[in-house]
Motif scaffolding. Structure first.
Motif, PDB file in Angstrom:
ATOM      1  N   LEU A  54       0.820  -1.213   0.000  1.00 53.06           N
ATOM      2  CA  LEU A  54       0.000   0.000   0.000  1.00 53.06           C
ATOM      3  C   LEU A  54       0.853   1.263   0.000  1.00 53.06           C
ATOM      4  O   LEU A  54       0.521   2.247  -0.671  1.00 53.06           O
ATOM      5  N   ALA A  55       1.939   1.239   0.748  1.00 51.94           N
ATOM      6  CA  ALA A  55       2.798   2.422   0.808  1.00 51.94           C
ATOM      7  C   ALA A  55       3.432   2.700  -0.556  1.00 51.94           C
ATOM      8  O   ALA A  55       3.503   3.853  -1.003  1.00 51.94           O
ATOM      9  N   LEU A  56       3.881   1.636  -1.228  1.00 56.19           N
ATOM     10  CA  LEU A  56       4.478   1.815  -2.546  1.00 56.19           C
ATOM     11  C   LEU A  56       3.423   2.244  -3.564  1.00 56.19           C
ATOM     12  O   LEU A  56       3.697   3.072  -4.442  1.00 56.19           O
ATOM     13  N   ALA A  57       2.218   1.700  -3.442  1.00 55.06           N
ATOM     14  CA  ALA A  57       1.140   2.102  -4.352  1.00 55.06           C
ATOM     15  C   ALA A  57       0.879   3.598  -4.235  1.00 55.06           C
ATOM     16  O   ALA A  57       0.663   4.288  -5.242  1.00 55.06           O
ATOM     17  N   TRP A  58       0.902   4.118  -3.013  1.00 53.63           N
ATOM     18  CA  TRP A  58       0.699   5.557  -2.804  1.00 53.63           C
ATOM     19  C   TRP A  58       1.784   6.357  -3.514  1.00 53.63           C
ATOM     20  O   TRP A  58       1.509   7.371  -4.159  1.00 53.63           O
ATOM     21  N   ARG A  59       3.019   5.897  -3.413  1.00 54.74           N
ATOM     22  CA  ARG A  59       4.118   6.604  -4.071  1.00 54.74           C
ATOM     23  C   ARG A  59       4.005   6.517  -5.597  1.00 54.74           C
ATOM     24  O   ARG A  59       4.336   7.470  -6.310  1.00 54.74           O
ATOM     25  N   LEU A  60       3.554   5.379  -6.094  1.00 57.70           N
ATOM     26  CA  LEU A  60       3.404   5.241  -7.541  1.00 57.70           C
ATOM     27  C   LEU A  60       2.351   6.211  -8.075  1.00 57.70           C
ATOM     28  O   LEU A  60       2.555   6.874  -9.101  1.00 57.70           O
ATOM     29  N   VAL A  61       1.222   6.290  -7.385  1.00 56.13           N
ATOM     30  CA  VAL A  61       0.155   7.176  -7.843  1.00 56.13           C
ATOM     31  C   VAL A  61       0.616   8.627  -7.855  1.00 56.13           C
ATOM     32  O   VAL A  61       0.285   9.397  -8.757  1.00 56.13           O
ATOM     33  N   THR A  62       1.384   9.010  -6.852  1.00 55.26           N
ATOM     34  CA  THR A  62       1.835  10.401  -6.779  1.00 55.26           C
ATOM     35  C   THR A  62       3.061  10.667  -7.636  1.00 55.26           C
ATOM     36  O   THR A  62       3.405  11.834  -7.860  1.00 55.26           O
ATOM     37  N   GLY A  63       3.709   9.621  -8.140  1.00 57.58           N
ATOM     38  CA  GLY A  63       4.973   9.836  -8.832  1.00 57.58           C
ATOM     39  C   GLY A  63       4.980   9.540 -10.312  1.00 57.58           C
ATOM     40  O   GLY A  63       5.967   9.824 -10.992  1.00 57.58           O
ATOM     41  N   VAL A  64       3.894   8.962 -10.861  1.00 54.04           N
ATOM     42  CA  VAL A  64       3.883   8.652 -12.290  1.00 54.04           C
ATOM     43  C   VAL A  64       2.988   9.641 -13.029  1.00 54.04           C
ATOM     44  O   VAL A  64       2.172  10.338 -12.429  1.00 54.04           O
ATOM     45  N   ASP A  65       3.145   9.697 -14.334  1.00 56.72           N
ATOM     46  CA  ASP A  65       2.394  10.646 -15.155  1.00 56.72           C
ATOM     47  C   ASP A  65       1.225  10.000 -15.889  1.00 56.72           C
ATOM     48  O   ASP A  65       0.230  10.662 -16.179  1.00 56.72           O
ATOM     49  N   VAL A  66       1.334   8.720 -16.227  1.00 61.21           N
ATOM     50  CA  VAL A  66       0.271   8.007 -16.936  1.00 61.21           C
ATOM     51  C   VAL A  66       0.100   6.645 -16.278  1.00 61.21           C
ATOM     52  O   VAL A  66       1.089   5.996 -15.915  1.00 61.21           O
ATOM     53  N   TRP A  67      -1.149   6.224 -16.120  1.00 62.62           N
ATOM     54  CA  TRP A  67      -1.425   4.912 -15.528  1.00 62.62           C
ATOM     55  C   TRP A  67      -1.804   3.948 -16.649  1.00 62.62           C
ATOM     56  O   TRP A  67      -2.836   4.081 -17.280  1.00 62.62           O
ATOM     57  N   LEU A  68      -0.925   2.971 -16.901  1.00 61.98           N
ATOM     58  CA  LEU A  68      -1.156   1.991 -17.956  1.00 61.98           C
ATOM     59  C   LEU A  68      -1.856   0.761 -17.392  1.00 61.98           C
ATOM     60  O   LEU A  68      -1.470   0.245 -16.348  1.00 61.98           O
ATOM     61  N   ASN A  69      -2.867   0.290 -18.108  1.00 62.22           N
ATOM     62  CA  ASN A  69      -3.546  -0.944 -17.712  1.00 62.22           C
ATOM     63  C   ASN A  69      -3.919  -1.684 -18.992  1.00 62.22           C
ATOM     64  O   ASN A  69      -4.715  -1.191 -19.788  1.00 62.22           O
ATOM     65  N   ALA A  85      -5.877   6.249  -9.596  1.00 61.14           N
ATOM     66  CA  ALA A  85      -4.939   7.133 -10.279  1.00 61.14           C
ATOM     67  C   ALA A  85      -5.669   8.301 -10.931  1.00 61.14           C
ATOM     68  O   ALA A  85      -5.261   9.461 -10.808  1.00 61.14           O
ATOM     69  N   GLY A  86      -6.764   7.999 -11.633  1.00 60.27           N
ATOM     70  CA  GLY A  86      -7.472   9.029 -12.378  1.00 60.27           C
ATOM     71  C   GLY A  86      -8.010  10.146 -11.515  1.00 60.27           C
ATOM     72  O   GLY A  86      -7.939  11.324 -11.883  1.00 60.27           O
ATOM     73  N   ILE A  87      -8.549   9.815 -10.337  1.00 57.17           N
ATOM     74  CA  ILE A  87      -9.105  10.863  -9.481  1.00 57.17           C
ATOM     75  C   ILE A  87      -8.013  11.676  -8.810  1.00 57.17           C
ATOM     76  O   ILE A  87      -8.278  12.752  -8.266  1.00 57.17           O
ATOM     77  N   ASN A  88      -6.773  11.179  -8.860  1.00 62.66           N
ATOM     78  CA  ASN A  88      -5.646  11.921  -8.299  1.00 62.66           C
ATOM     79  C   ASN A  88      -4.805  12.603  -9.374  1.00 62.66           C
ATOM     80  O   ASN A  88      -3.660  12.987  -9.128  1.00 62.66           O
ATOM     81  N   GLY A  89      -5.374  12.753 -10.561  1.00 63.00           N
ATOM     82  CA  GLY A  89      -4.708  13.534 -11.589  1.00 63.00           C
ATOM     83  C   GLY A  89      -3.714  12.782 -12.438  1.00 63.00           C
ATOM     84  O   GLY A  89      -2.886  13.406 -13.103  1.00 63.00           O
ATOM     85  N   VAL A  90      -3.772  11.450 -12.436  1.00 62.85           N
ATOM     86  CA  VAL A  90      -2.905  10.648 -13.304  1.00 62.85           C
ATOM     87  C   VAL A  90      -3.773  10.093 -14.434  1.00 62.85           C
ATOM     88  O   VAL A  90      -4.560   9.171 -14.210  1.00 62.85           O
ATOM     89  N   PRO A  91      -3.674  10.640 -15.641  1.00 60.26           N
ATOM     90  CA  PRO A  91      -4.521  10.161 -16.742  1.00 60.26           C
ATOM     91  C   PRO A  91      -4.342   8.670 -16.991  1.00 60.26           C
ATOM     92  O   PRO A  91      -3.243   8.130 -16.856  1.00 60.26           O
ATOM     93  N   HIS A  92      -5.430   8.033 -17.368  1.00 62.38           N
ATOM     94  CA  HIS A  92      -5.480   6.583 -17.525  1.00 62.38           C
ATOM     95  C   HIS A  92      -5.355   6.219 -19.002  1.00 62.38           C
ATOM     96  O   HIS A  92      -6.006   6.820 -19.859  1.00 62.38           O
ATOM     97  N   LEU A  93      -4.524   5.233 -19.296  1.00 62.13           N
ATOM     98  CA  LEU A  93      -4.381   4.677 -20.645  1.00 62.13           C
ATOM     99  C   LEU A  93      -4.608   3.183 -20.527  1.00 62.13           C
ATOM    100  O   LEU A  93      -3.817   2.474 -19.910  1.00 62.13           O
ATOM    101  N   SER A  94      -5.701   2.702 -21.112  1.00 58.38           N
ATOM    102  CA  SER A  94      -6.073   1.313 -20.871  1.00 58.38           C
ATOM    103  C   SER A  94      -6.873   0.742 -22.024  1.00 58.38           C
ATOM    104  O   SER A  94      -7.485   1.461 -22.813  1.00 58.38           O
ATOM    105  N   ILE A  95      -6.864  -0.598 -22.082  1.00 58.02           N
ATOM    106  CA  ILE A  95      -7.844  -1.312 -22.895  1.00 58.02           C
ATOM    107  C   ILE A  95      -9.233  -0.895 -22.417  1.00 58.02           C
ATOM    108  O   ILE A  95      -9.464  -0.721 -21.219  1.00 58.02           O
ATOM    109  N   LEU A  96     -10.160  -0.724 -23.329  1.00 66.31           N
ATOM    110  CA  LEU A  96     -11.529  -0.355 -22.951  1.00 66.31           C
ATOM    111  C   LEU A  96     -12.248  -1.586 -22.407  1.00 66.31           C
ATOM    112  O   LEU A  96     -13.066  -2.220 -23.076  1.00 66.31           O
ATOM    113  N   ASP A  97     -11.915  -1.905 -21.158  1.00 69.80           N
ATOM    114  CA  ASP A  97     -12.468  -3.068 -20.477  1.00 69.80           C
ATOM    115  C   ASP A  97     -12.638  -2.707 -19.006  1.00 69.80           C
ATOM    116  O   ASP A  97     -12.062  -1.726 -18.521  1.00 69.80           O
TER     117      ASP A  97
END
Length: 326
Positions: A54-69, A85-97
């Motif tokens: 959880l601690a690392l997940a928090w750092r990832l959300v605050t430290g990356v620019d795009v969230w890939l899924n 990620a999206g609600i914290n200002g990290v735009p999401h790039l993902s398969i539409l699923d």
């Protein structure tokens, strides 16, 4: 990964996560990413961060620019990390699923159109991977580095704001809790009051009705009396007439419906639902159900007829799990 090895500007793909001890494919994927990150052409561009929690997940959300899924369509269960990620200002790039077909509006991130679920796995995966790389190379990275004199990209900031503006009201915990309250908890509380009134008279009635339905349902039979037209013009009516032997149930104990829809990805999707009206009952105990409808859609449509038990005190109309089809 070719896009990362050829772009002169800084771009790194960060991986982190854990595989279940019995998830062999997941462990192999992590091992493959680790080996890839050690190749000279990807040094500093493919990063694998160990010890995901959880601690690392928090750092990832605050430290990356795009969230890939990039799940394999249609296997994404939900996608809560992308919501986070999206609600914290990290735009999401993902398969539409998963959640993303609902959350994506064309401005708040990027979407990869999934191939058909019935397509062979190899070309299926290759096409989606190619679209991912194209989006990264021609949209994401150029937008991120299109910076003004103040040192930031106005277009990127607009994307970040669009992500937060569109997703926070819809995917926050407050909205979720209020949905539960309005759609489930309040209704359950009202039903509890209704069932408990008059020394649980309604609850006793419902229990007796369920028992009677269970005893009679195996004897219920239905058949079409007239075959509807194979094709109709726009605005023309279709007429259905069915005979139902209720097996001891009353007309008020059942609902008969016609579903109009089409096959999509090997499953039937109903676009309209119409309810039959019960008419007369003959000497053999068969009740005639009739329906006249005007299809609301053009093109190839198919229909399915169903009959199921219904009581106004049921919390959901399909609670009994009983249904017969034509």
């Amino acid at each position: 990964m070719d896009v990362l090895s050829h772009i002169p500007r800084a771009a790194a793909k960060t991986f982190s996560g854990k595989a279940h001890p019995h998830d062999g494919p997941g462990q192999e994927l992590i091992r493959a990413v680790h080996e890839l990150s050690r190749q000279p052409q990807f040094e500093g561009k493919v990063l694998l961060i160990e010890g995901y929690d959880l601690a690392l997940a928090w750092r990832l959300v605050t430290g990356v620019d795009v969230w890939l899924n990039t799940p394999r369509y249609p296997l994404e269960a939900s996608g809560t990390s992308g919501m986070k990620a999206g609600i914290n200002g990290v735009p999401h790039l993902s398969i539409l699923d998963g959640w993303w077909p609902e959350g994506y509006d064309g401005r708040n991130g990027w979407g990869i159109a999934p191939q058909s679920a019935s397509a062979p796995a190899e070309p299926h995966t290759h096409a989606e991977a190619q679209e991912l790389l194209d989006i990264l190379e021609y949209e994401v990275i150029p937008l991120y580095y299109d910076r003004n004199r103040q040192g930031y990209s106005p277009g990127w900031i607009n994307k970040v704001k669009a992500s937060m503006k569109s997703l926070i009201p819809r995917y926050g915990a407050e909205r979720m809790v209020m949905d539960y309250v309005r759609k489930f908890y309040s209704r359950a509380a009202l039903q509890q009051e209704q069932l408990a009134a008059d020394n649980f008279a309604a609850a006793i009635e419902l229990a007796q009705w369920k028992q009677r339905v269970g005893e009679c349902w195996p004897k219920v039979r239905l058949q079409l009396l007239d075959q509807p037209k194979a094709s109709v013009r726009t605005g023309e009516q279709l007429r259905f007439c069915a005979a139902v032997h209720l097996g001891g149930l009353a007309v008020e104990d059942v609902v008969m419906e016609c579903l109009v829809g089409s096959e999509r990805d090997n499953r039937y999707v109903a676009s309209e639902t119409h309810r039959f009206t019960a008419k007369d009952t003959n000497a053999e105990g068969e009740t005639r159900f009739e329906l006249e409808l005007t299809p609301g859609f053009s093109g190839l449509q198919t229909y399915k007829l169903r009959l199921y038990p219904y009581h106004p005190l049921l919390p959901h109309r399909f609670e009994t799990g009983l249904m017969k089809w034509i």
